[in-house]
Motif scaffolding. Structure first.
Motif, PDB file in Angstrom:
ATOM      1  N   ASP A 144      10.150  -3.865  -1.292  1.00 49.10           N
ATOM      2  CA  ASP A 144       8.996  -3.603  -0.435  1.00 49.10           C
ATOM      3  C   ASP A 144       9.160  -2.271   0.298  1.00 49.10           C
ATOM      4  O   ASP A 144       8.176  -1.561   0.546  1.00 49.10           O
ATOM      5  CB  ASP A 144       8.832  -4.730   0.591  1.00 49.10           C
ATOM      6  N   THR A 199       1.961  -1.992   3.336  1.00 50.59           N
ATOM      7  CA  THR A 199       3.163  -2.366   4.091  1.00 50.59           C
ATOM      8  C   THR A 199       3.347  -1.446   5.283  1.00 50.59           C
ATOM      9  O   THR A 199       3.693  -1.888   6.383  1.00 50.59           O
ATOM     10  CB  THR A 199       4.396  -2.310   3.182  1.00 50.59           C
ATOM     11  N   PHE A 227      11.025  -8.841   4.243  1.00 55.45           N
ATOM     12  CA  PHE A 227      10.787  -7.890   3.156  1.00 55.45           C
ATOM     13  C   PHE A 227      12.071  -7.649   2.375  1.00 55.45           C
ATOM     14  O   PHE A 227      13.171  -7.827   2.885  1.00 55.45           O
ATOM     15  CB  PHE A 227      10.297  -6.545   3.710  1.00 55.45           C
TER      16      PHE A 227
END
Length: 370
Positions: A144, A199, A227
């Motif tokens: 991520d 994100t 994450f």
């Protein structure tokens, strides 16, 4: 390149470059006699094919705006642009002047871009890096967030108060802490992160909802359970310009041949504003050793192991060693100087000797006459 928005972040609260920052942000400060500190990160973006870049400015935006306006970073304006952004609302207290506050003030510009990814990079670090490699590694990893880091063997002296990472055997970041200089070896974050735009925006909102004083780095510390956070190793030269001593040390280090070869590759130009001044004149009796000297200078005295900016005059009999002279400085006859940083437009004439140390270089203020 996959559509990427590059963002140059403001300097965090631990950056305090005594004296120099009284007149401009460290990002706009003279470096290596020719460049500004921000030229390195902006050249990283454009050399990597990232042509949409936002530059966040914390304080005193004039010098940053003027420099970027006058520099061709090799961007095709039909494909992208560099936009300088800063918070327009007054800050009640400097502790509220965080990168999250700056990013929030300009969030509409981030949200409106069609970029799939964001690369956030610092304005106070000097290093060269192909962000395409970083992005490719990030996408391939399935992470991520991916953080750029450096293995450092002098963490007890350098990169103080920077973030350090704990990384497991699978290359995942498990913890981030502040380097207090207690150990020599550390994995120092270069404060460069790649993630999806979604994100990135989610982290800004998360930081804002937790505390008005939260920084983006604080938000990242809360992500390791929610994450997948990976790390990518940078193996070249890197310096954090967080204090006057760090500025001085980086300037002295980078001018050495082995570091110059790493930083200034033919295929990786560092762009800066052009300055059409005449070549430097070395008068009879001048002595220059192991120094970087900008154009337009007049050297009559001795300059050893120094970084000298443009249009500097060093008069006959002056001996300058281990020092940094910013542009438009005048050093008069018979002045002796070691380990000193002289800011722009200063004149050193009546004081015949100035001496600093490696740990605490002496600083002469911009425009001062001493």
């Amino acid at each position: 390149m996959t559509k990427v928005l590059g963002i140059v972040n403001i300097e965090p609260s631990y950056v305090k470059v005594e004296g120099i920052e009284d007149y401009r942000p460290i990002s706009a400060s003279s470096f290596m006699g020719r460049y500004r500190v921000i030229d390195f990160v902006l050249s990283n973006f454009t050399n990597s094919g990232i042509y949409n870049v936002e530059v966040q400015v914390k304080n005193r935006p004039r010098s940053t705006i003027e420099h970027i306006k006058n520099t061709d970073y090799n961007i095709n304006t039909k494909r992208g642009k560099i936009r300088v952004l800063y918070g327009e609302k007054p800050v009640l207290n400097e502790v509220y002047n965080t990168d999250v506050a700056s990013l929030t003030a300009n969030l509409e510009f981030i949200e409106e871009t069609d970029a799939a990814y964001v690369i956030l990079a610092p304005s106070h670090f000097v290093y060269t890096m192909d962000y395409q490699e970083l992005l490719d590694a990030h996408i391939a990893s399935g992470n991520d967030i991916t953080m750029l880091y450096q293995n450092v063997t002098t963490a007890n002296e350098d990169f103080l108060k920077c973030d350090a990472l704990e990384i497991d055997e699978n290359g995942k970041v498990t913890n981030m802490y502040v380097n207090q200089g207690k150990v020599k070896r550390a994995k120092i974050s270069l404060e460069t992160y790649v993630m999806s735009k979604k994100t990135f925006i989610d982290l800004i909102y998360a930081a804002k909802s937790i505390s008005a004083l939260y920084s983006f780095s604080d938000a990242l510390r809360d992500t390791f359970e929610d994450f997948k956070v990976g790390a990518y190793l940078h193996s070249g030269y890197a310096a954090c310009i967080s204090s006057l001593n760090a500025y001085y040390k980086a300037s002295m280090e980078i001018k050495e041949a082995k570091q110059l070869d790493k930083m200034f590759a033919d295929k990786w130009p560092i762009y800066t504003a052009t300055n059409d001044t005449c070549p430097t004149v070395y008068k009879k009796g001048a002595k220059v050793e192991n120094s970087i000297v900008g154009n337009g200078c007049q050297i009559e005295g001795t300059v050893i192991n120094c970084v000298v900016g443009r249009n500097v005059v060093v008069k006959e009999g002056a001996v300058i060693k281990d020092s940094i002279l910013m542009p438009d400085v005048l050093i008069n006859k018979n002045v002796k100087m070691t380990k000193t940083v002289v800011d722009r437009l200063a004149i050193v004439t009546h004081v015949k000797e100035l001496n600093g140390t490696d740990e605490q270089p002496l600083y002469v203020k911009r425009g001062d006459r001493i």
